[in-house]
Write an enzyme that holds these catalytic residues in place. Structure first.
Site, PDB file in Angstrom:
ATOM      1  N   HIS A 193       0.837  -1.210   0.000  1.00 21.77           N
ATOM      2  CA  HIS A 193       0.000   0.000   0.000  1.00 21.77           C
ATOM      3  C   HIS A 193       0.869   1.257   0.000  1.00 21.77           C
ATOM      4  CE1 HIS A 193      -2.902  -2.837   2.272  1.00 21.77           C
ATOM      5  NE2 HIS A 193      -3.376  -2.707   1.059  1.00 21.77           N
ATOM      6  N   LYS A 220     -14.434  -8.793   5.650  1.00 14.87           N
ATOM      7  CA  LYS A 220     -13.099  -9.308   5.940  1.00 14.87           C
ATOM      8  C   LYS A 220     -12.289  -8.385   6.867  1.00 14.87           C
ATOM      9  CE  LYS A 220     -10.575  -7.491   1.995  1.00 14.87           C
ATOM     10  NZ  LYS A 220      -9.756  -7.761   0.841  1.00 14.87           N
ATOM     11  N   ARG A 276      -1.340  -5.979  -8.644  1.00 15.13           N
ATOM     12  CA  ARG A 276      -0.240  -6.911  -8.405  1.00 15.13           C
ATOM     13  C   ARG A 276      -0.073  -7.904  -9.540  1.00 15.13           C
ATOM     14  NH1 ARG A 276      -2.482  -7.896  -2.463  1.00 15.13           N
ATOM     15  NH2 ARG A 276      -4.301  -7.387  -3.677  1.00 15.13           N
ATOM     16  N   SER A 330      -2.634  -8.143   2.537  1.00 16.80           N
ATOM     17  CA  SER A 330      -3.050  -8.015   3.934  1.00 16.80           C
ATOM     18  C   SER A 330      -3.556  -9.347   4.474  1.00 16.80           C
ATOM     19  CB  SER A 330      -4.153  -6.961   4.070  1.00 16.80           C
ATOM     20  OG  SER A 330      -3.659  -5.690   3.743  1.00 16.80           O
TER      21      SER A 330
HETATM   22  P1  ADP Z   1      -9.371  -4.285  -0.774  1.00 17.22           P
HETATM   23  O1  ADP Z   1      -9.949  -4.800   0.487  1.00 17.22           O
HETATM   24  O2  ADP Z   1     -10.221  -3.294  -1.483  1.00 17.22           O
HETATM   25  O3  ADP Z   1      -8.747  -5.326  -1.676  1.00 17.22           O
HETATM   26  P2  ADP Z   1      -6.770  -3.752   0.253  1.00 17.22           P
HETATM   27  O4  ADP Z   1      -6.630  -3.042   1.547  1.00 17.22           O
HETATM   28  O5  ADP Z   1      -6.447  -5.203   0.248  1.00 17.22           O
HETATM   29  O6  ADP Z   1      -8.191  -3.416  -0.282  1.00 17.22           O
HETATM   30  O7  ADP Z   1      -5.894  -3.031  -0.858  1.00 17.22           O
HETATM   31  C1  ADP Z   1      -6.147  -1.710  -1.273  1.00 17.22           C
HETATM   32  C2  ADP Z   1      -5.445  -1.476  -2.595  1.00 17.22           C
HETATM   33  O8  ADP Z   1      -4.053  -1.735  -2.442  1.00 17.22           O
HETATM   34  C3  ADP Z   1      -5.907  -2.375  -3.737  1.00 17.22           C
HETATM   35  O9  ADP Z   1      -5.891  -1.619  -4.926  1.00 17.22           O
HETATM   36  C4  ADP Z   1      -4.857  -3.438  -3.796  1.00 17.22           C
HETATM   37  O10 ADP Z   1      -4.746  -3.977  -5.109  1.00 17.22           O
HETATM   38  C5  ADP Z   1      -3.629  -2.642  -3.433  1.00 17.22           C
HETATM   39  N1  ADP Z   1      -2.577  -3.486  -2.894  1.00 17.22           N
HETATM   40  C6  ADP Z   1      -2.634  -4.339  -1.869  1.00 17.22           C
HETATM   41  N2  ADP Z   1      -1.445  -4.972  -1.671  1.00 17.22           N
HETATM   42  C7  ADP Z   1      -0.612  -4.486  -2.625  1.00 17.22           C
HETATM   43  C8  ADP Z   1       0.756  -4.765  -2.991  1.00 17.22           C
HETATM   44  N3  ADP Z   1       1.502  -5.657  -2.363  1.00 17.22           N
HETATM   45  N4  ADP Z   1       1.266  -4.064  -4.021  1.00 17.22           N
HETATM   46  C9  ADP Z   1       0.491  -3.162  -4.678  1.00 17.22           C
HETATM   47  N5  ADP Z   1      -0.788  -2.885  -4.411  1.00 17.22           N
HETATM   48  C10 ADP Z   1      -1.344  -3.536  -3.398  1.00 17.22           C
END
Ligand code: ADP
Length: 152
Positions: free
Chosen positions: A18, A42, A91, A129
């Site tokens: 992030h 989640k 990703r 996450s």
């Molecule tokens: P969601 O619950 O909407 O998937 P996340 O908190 O998991 O949200 O992620 C928010 C954003 O960050 C999403 O666009 C996700 O693709 C991006 N993201 C999460 N992990 C990574 C990573 N390792 N590298 C790049 N982008 C990421």
């Protein structure tokens, strides 16, 4: 026109993945609102207060960053915040497939809002996450996947 982007997500927890997206998007926008969605199932493992505090620990001093919660549709939150851009990270092709549908639907719901994608660097594209939560639940060390400012 002031360029405002929202970066929506669960951030449960906020990772270096992030952080990489936000850091690389900062030169593109006047303001980025890191927006913690609170309507997703989640998100139960960490409280919203914890998640907010962790992101503050990373960006609390940056005048271009705001951190907020929201409920409901992301495009409605964009309107409320005068944001014309939604920032998302990509990703892999799985992310692309999922994000493409959401971005097209958001465009249909609000023509004024553009979704901007930033591709993750390969060395951190395996970080999510949900995997980090599993490692924590099983007593593993996640320190290298989390920004150094965060004390989990
Ligand atoms: P969601 O619950 O909407 O998937 P996340 O908190 O998991 O949200 O992620 C928010 C954003 O960050 C999403 O666009 C996700 O693709 C991006 N993201 C999460 N992990 C990574 C990573 N390792 N590298 C790049 N982008 C990421």
């Amino acid at each position: 026109m002031t360029k405002i982007a929202i970066f929506p997500g669960s951030f449960s927890p906020f990772t270096v993945g992030h952080q990489s997206i936000v850091d690389r998007a900062l030169p593109l926008f006047d303001k980025i609102i890191i927006s913690i969605g609170i309507n997703s199932e989640k998100n139960q493992y960490f409280s919203i207060e914890e998640r907010l505090q962790w992101i503050k620990d990373v960006y609390g001093n940056n005048p271009k960053i705001e951190i907020k919660f929201y409920e409901g549709l992301t495009v409605d939150f964009c309107k409320k915040e005068n944001a014309n851009y939604i920032l998302r990270g990509l990703r892999d092709s799985q992310d692309f497939k999922f994000e493409k549908g959401i971005a097209q639907m958001n465009k249909d719901l609000n023509k004024e809002v553009e979704t901007i994608f930033i591709i993750t660097p390969p060395e951190i594209s395996h970080i999510s996450s949900s995997i980090i939560r599993d490692i924590i639940k099983n007593g593993g060390d996640v320190s290298k996947f989390i920004p150094k400012e965060i004390d989990l």
